[in-house]
Design a protein around this motif. Structure first.
Motif, mmCIF file in Angstrom:
data_model
loop_
_atom_site.group_PDB
_atom_site.id
_atom_site.type_symbol
_atom_site.label_atom_id
_atom_site.label_comp_id
_atom_site.label_asym_id
_atom_site.label_seq_id
_atom_site.Cartn_x
_atom_site.Cartn_y
_atom_site.Cartn_z
ATOM 1 N N SER A 188 28.653 -22.734 -1.194
ATOM 2 C CA SER A 188 29.226 -21.579 -1.676
ATOM 3 C C SER A 188 29.139 -21.518 -3.306
ATOM 4 O O SER A 188 28.506 -20.722 -3.980
ATOM 5 N N VAL A 227 35.337 -6.534 4.950
ATOM 6 C CA VAL A 227 34.016 -6.682 4.261
ATOM 7 C C VAL A 227 33.008 -5.729 4.641
ATOM 8 O O VAL A 227 32.292 -5.141 3.942
ATOM 9 N N SER A 228 33.033 -5.457 6.108
ATOM 10 C CA SER A 228 32.000 -4.630 6.682
ATOM 11 C C SER A 228 32.371 -3.025 6.266
ATOM 12 O O SER A 228 31.447 -2.236 6.566
ATOM 13 N N SER A 259 36.947 -9.692 8.056
ATOM 14 C CA SER A 259 35.458 -9.398 8.553
ATOM 15 C C SER A 259 35.467 -7.740 8.507
ATOM 16 O O SER A 259 34.539 -7.096 8.239
ATOM 17 N N GLN A 310 32.566 -17.822 1.669
ATOM 18 C CA GLN A 310 31.434 -17.299 1.952
ATOM 19 C C GLN A 310 31.293 -15.893 1.438
ATOM 20 O O GLN A 310 30.258 -15.280 1.046
ATOM 21 N N ASN A 311 32.518 -15.198 1.829
ATOM 22 C CA ASN A 311 32.259 -13.661 1.570
ATOM 23 C C ASN A 311 32.420 -13.343 0.412
ATOM 24 O O ASN A 311 31.757 -12.308 -0.333
ATOM 25 N N LEU A 337 40.385 -12.484 -1.586
ATOM 26 C CA LEU A 337 39.594 -13.598 -1.032
ATOM 27 C C LEU A 337 40.055 -14.894 -2.160
ATOM 28 O O LEU A 337 40.308 -16.144 -1.700
ATOM 29 N N GLU A 350 29.157 -13.813 -1.256
ATOM 30 C CA GLU A 350 28.146 -12.721 -0.916
ATOM 31 C C GLU A 350 28.482 -11.582 -1.697
ATOM 32 O O GLU A 350 27.357 -10.927 -1.927
ATOM 33 N N LEU A 351 29.689 -11.017 -1.890
ATOM 34 C CA LEU A 351 30.125 -9.929 -2.756
ATOM 35 C C LEU A 351 29.351 -10.098 -4.118
ATOM 36 O O LEU A 351 29.049 -8.932 -4.417
ATOM 37 N N SER A 408 35.637 -18.939 5.114
ATOM 38 C CA SER A 408 35.324 -17.638 5.093
ATOM 39 C C SER A 408 35.454 -16.878 3.906
ATOM 40 O O SER A 408 34.624 -16.258 3.517
#
Length: 116
Positions: free
Chosen positions: A105, A35-36, A32, A66-67, A48, A70-71, A63
């Motif tokens: 995903s 990613v942020s 997290s 999903q991440n 990942l 999204e990337l 996680s």
């Protein structure tokens, strides 16, 4: 980018190091943070993928999937090799109620690729 929480510096470098932890909560927190940060996102995508390939913890896999998606769909990661690898790994996950988030995903990634 560094943040101080509870007296600990939470930087990308520290997040990368702590992703090597064996503790699920540590790994999820560090993913997290990384990613942020919006730093070294191609390296994050590779990390990942490594989690998806080697870690059997369903929370870490969810996680990571999903991440990762999204990337890619937000176009922070455009490396074709990473995208193909993500598609292959997410597509190889067995259908089951436990893996439904990971399969979703995969569907999102397929939809993104088919639009482009």
């Amino acid at each position: 980018m560094s943040k101080y929480i509870g007296g600990y510096e939470l930087s990308v470098e520290r997040a990368k190091e702590l992703c090597k932890s064996i503790d699920t909560e540590d790994i999820l927190d560090r993913i997290s943070i990384w990613v942020s940060s919006y730093k070294d996102l191609t390296e994050l995508a590779s990390t990942l993928i490594m989690f998806l390939e080697t870690n059997s913890d369903i929370y870490i896999q969810e996680s990571a999937s999903q991440n990762l998606v999204e990337l890619i769909t937000d176009e922070f990661v455009t490396d074709e090799i990473i995208i193909r690898k993500a598609l292959r790994i997410l597509g190889s996950v067995e259908d089951s109620e436990i893996n439904s988030d990971i399969k979703y995903s995969h569907k999102l990634l397929l939809d993104f690729i088919n639009r482009n």
